[in-house]
Scaffold this motif. Structure first.
Motif, PDB file in Angstrom:
ATOM      1  N   ILE A  68       3.731   6.980  -1.779  1.00 45.06           N
ATOM      2  CA  ILE A  68       4.710   5.998  -1.347  1.00 45.06           C
ATOM      3  C   ILE A  68       4.503   4.755  -2.208  1.00 45.06           C
ATOM      4  N   ASP A  69       5.531   4.378  -2.967  1.00 46.47           N
ATOM      5  CA  ASP A  69       5.458   3.189  -3.827  1.00 46.47           C
ATOM      6  C   ASP A  69       5.907   1.972  -3.036  1.00 46.47           C
ATOM      7  N   ILE A  70       5.017   0.955  -2.951  1.00 46.14           N
ATOM      8  CA  ILE A  70       5.329  -0.299  -2.274  1.00 46.14           C
ATOM      9  C   ILE A  70       5.031  -1.416  -3.250  1.00 46.14           C
ATOM     10  N   ASN A  71       6.078  -2.072  -3.696  1.00 42.70           N
ATOM     11  CA  ASN A  71       5.963  -3.137  -4.696  1.00 42.70           C
ATOM     12  C   ASN A  71       5.219  -2.666  -5.936  1.00 42.70           C
ATOM     13  N   GLY A  72       5.475  -1.400  -6.346  1.00 36.26           N
ATOM     14  CA  GLY A  72       4.869  -0.875  -7.556  1.00 36.26           C
ATOM     15  C   GLY A  72       3.479  -0.301  -7.369  1.00 36.26           C
ATOM     16  N   LYS A  73       2.916  -0.398  -6.174  1.00 31.34           N
ATOM     17  CA  LYS A  73       1.572   0.122  -5.899  1.00 31.34           C
ATOM     18  C   LYS A  73       1.694   1.397  -5.076  1.00 31.34           C
ATOM     19  N   GLY A  74       0.884   2.410  -5.422  1.00 31.53           N
ATOM     20  CA  GLY A  74       0.978   3.681  -4.753  1.00 31.53           C
ATOM     21  C   GLY A  74       0.073   3.801  -3.543  1.00 31.53           C
ATOM     22  N   TYR A  75       0.611   4.320  -2.447  1.00 29.00           N
ATOM     23  CA  TYR A  75      -0.139   4.632  -1.231  1.00 29.00           C
ATOM     24  C   TYR A  75       0.115   6.101  -0.924  1.00 29.00           C
ATOM     25  N   PHE A  76      -0.871   6.816  -0.426  1.00 28.12           N
ATOM     26  CA  PHE A  76      -0.768   8.267  -0.241  1.00 28.12           C
ATOM     27  C   PHE A  76      -0.956   8.645   1.222  1.00 28.12           C
ATOM     28  N   THR A  77      -0.157   9.635   1.650  1.00 25.40           N
ATOM     29  CA  THR A  77      -0.340  10.203   2.982  1.00 25.40           C
ATOM     30  C   THR A  77      -1.444  11.265   2.912  1.00 25.40           C
ATOM     31  N   ASP A  78      -1.920  11.687   4.072  1.00 19.17           N
ATOM     32  CA  ASP A  78      -2.919  12.758   4.104  1.00 19.17           C
ATOM     33  C   ASP A  78      -2.238  14.108   3.862  1.00 19.17           C
ATOM     34  N   SER A  79      -2.986  15.043   3.275  1.00 17.45           N
ATOM     35  CA  SER A  79      -2.485  16.408   3.130  1.00 17.45           C
ATOM     36  C   SER A  79      -2.716  17.170   4.434  1.00 17.45           C
TER      37      SER A  79
END
Length: 531
Positions: free
Chosen positions: A98-109
């Protein structure tokens, strides 16, 4: 009752909060599960959710619209995806960025289990695959050209009929012109009676028409050149014909005619003005002369009548020939105009290729077919339906390849080839594009190709699925010949864990229609995993 797996990433109040969940971790083949991603951010933050086939080996069925909830200066975004799988087994739903203001955040698999659906073969009959049905080819490009040609010919036929072959109603002047000379002379004398020349003292016009009527009659019916003769010359000609026995006129009739001609000369050149009763009497004498001359003309012999009939037939043949010459010239002219218009609009090369039936242009103008091929499916549009090929998996590759499905269309006249291949592996491993492409190029060489040049770049479908485009040129061998023809090729490669999809095209270099086919196919390629 559906299970719900939930995972969360938490931060301070001013930092984003991301959570993801599935409504179930167990589905049957072909069933769908809902994967939800919730993001809580400031109202000014820019959030980009994943798109396309990023959930492989699970397949995206639909990405629903984002649901937004606002609370003071914070907003909560809910993104829902419908996912499925058509093979049984345990599959890992990968972490999503998930890109938020150009920074990536990841959900769990997450781990998803897919179970098979039992099939009762005893209760339901099994049937063989139906054979292919031959469909008659259509050429939509031809009917447009044919329609233009038919319209031009119809216009030419209408114009020819209206101006050449149509029997037009005769005008009064035309009807009078068709009358025999004798009847026409009497009719013109009656018209002179109804004129106002004498009332208006126009004696010159009156005597000019009176003498012209009798002169014209003598020229047409008695074959005497009267119109250009003077009074004395005309009288001499009549006397000579009388003495020769060709015109049986009495002396008094000739003298009366001589007196009328001299009176007319005095009126026209000396501005003489005879009494009205004399002018009317001269008109009656002229009619008497016409009648006497008509009676004095000998009856034509049989030979003369036959010659006259042959002459009339010859005139009729010439008139008919003239009509057909006009018709042919008009038709050719209209066709030339239509041809020039088509050449001016489409260009001489395209018009000639349409007339001569250029194989690549016929394919380009054909009614294209949109279809999906293999599994995982490859969707595209093509000039013809791709036909399934019976491909045997080599023994050494059976340990790695579970299924291989190939569909092909080839046009030898234009050296055009379009093929799709869908491969599923026995293990959920990433495909080795380089190895597969190298194998395809070796197949080119095995079939006689020379001087193969290769380039690579990224390829993205309209829906945003990324793949690899391998393209270049080579000299391909002409079927059933040793001749080599310079051609081009392109290989599109897509895939994910456990599968690979490829599209292959080859065509002759310099064939502009094949280039258009290539570009149109590329613009319609989609790699989807829905059945």
């Amino acid at each position: 009752m559906c299970a719900l797996c939930y995972c969360s990433l938490g931060f301070a109040q001013t930092t984003p909060k991301i959570s993801s969940a599935v409504d179930t971790t167990f589905i049957k083949i072909g069933d769908q599960l809902k994967f939800k991603v919730t993001v809580e951010v400031d109202s000014t933050d820019m959030v980009i959710f994943p798109e396309g086939q990023t959930f492989s080996p699970l397949e995206t069925v639909e990405a629903f619209a984002t649901d937004t909830t606002r609370k003071k200066d914070r907003i909560t975004l809910l993104k829902t995806y419908a996912l499925t799988q058509f093979d049984s087994g345990s599959y890992k739903l990968p972490a999503q960025r998930i890109d938020i203001n150009g920074k990536g955040y990841f959900t769990d698999s997450l781990l998803i289990n897919v179970a098979t659906v039992p099939v009762d073969t005893m209760a339901q009959k099994m049937y063989d695959i139906k054979p292919l049905i031959q469909v008659e080819k259509t050429n939509p490009g031809w009917w447009k050209i044919l329609l233009v040609i038919l319209a031009v010919l119809a216009l030419a036929a209408a114009l020819l009929y209206w101006f050449v072959f149509r029997k037009k109603p005769l005008t009064n002047a035309e009807k009078e012109a068709l009358l025999p000379p004798y009847d026409r002379a009497l009719l013109e004398l009656k018209k002179l009676d109804n004129s106002k020349y004498l009332i208006q003292d126009e004696y010159k016009q009156y005597y000019s028409e009176l003498t012209d009527i009798v002169r014209s009659y003598l020229e047409e019916d008695a074959n005497v050149s009267a119109m250009e003769s003077t009074t004395d010359e005309l009288i001499d000609k009549l006397e000579l014909l009388k003495d020769a026995g060709e015109l049986e006129l009495d002396k008094d009739t000739i003298n009366q005619f001589k007196n009328i001609l001299r009176t007319a000369d005095l009126v026209k050149f000396a501005k003489s003005k005879p009494p009205t009763n004399v002018a009317l009497q001269d008109r009656k004498v002229v009619e008497h002369i016409v009648v006497k001359t008509h009676e004095a003309i000998p009856e034509p012999t049989l030979e003369e009548l036959m010659a006259q009939e042959e002459y009339q037939n010859e005139l009729a043949r010439k008139r008919e020939k003239k009509k057909w010459v006009i018709a042919g010239t008009t038709a050719i002219g209209l066709l030339l105009i239509a041809g020039i218009a088509l050449i001016g609009y489409y260009g001489p090369v395209k018009v000639w290729d349409t007339i001569s039936g250029h194989p690549s242009k016929l394919l380009l103008d054909n009614e294209w077919v949109a279809s999906s091929y293999g599994y995982p499916p490859i969707s595209l549009e093509s000039p013809e339906v791709l036909v399934r090929q019976e491909v045997e998996i080599p023994a050494e590759a059976k340990a790695n390849i579970k299924d291989l499905q190939t569909f092909l269309f080839r046009e030898d006249k234009s050296f055009l080839t379009l093929a799709t291949t869908s491969t599923t592996f026995t293990q959920p491993v990433e495909p080795d594009f380089e190895k597969t492409i190298d194998q395809l190029l070796r197949n080119f060489e095995a079939k006689g190709a020379k001087n193969i040049i290769t380039k690579q770049e990224e390829f993205v479908t309209v829906s945003g699925v990324k793949g690899l485009k391998t393209y270049g040129s080579a000299k391909f061998k002409v079927p059933d010949s040793e001749e080599l023809v310079k051609g081009k090729y392109a290989i599109l490669s897509f895939g994910g864990k456990g599968f690979q999809q490829q599209v292959l095209l080859t065509w002759e270099d310099g064939d502009t229609y094949a280039e258009e086919i290539f570009n149109r196919v590329l613009s319609t390629v989609e790699v989807k995993t829905e059945v």
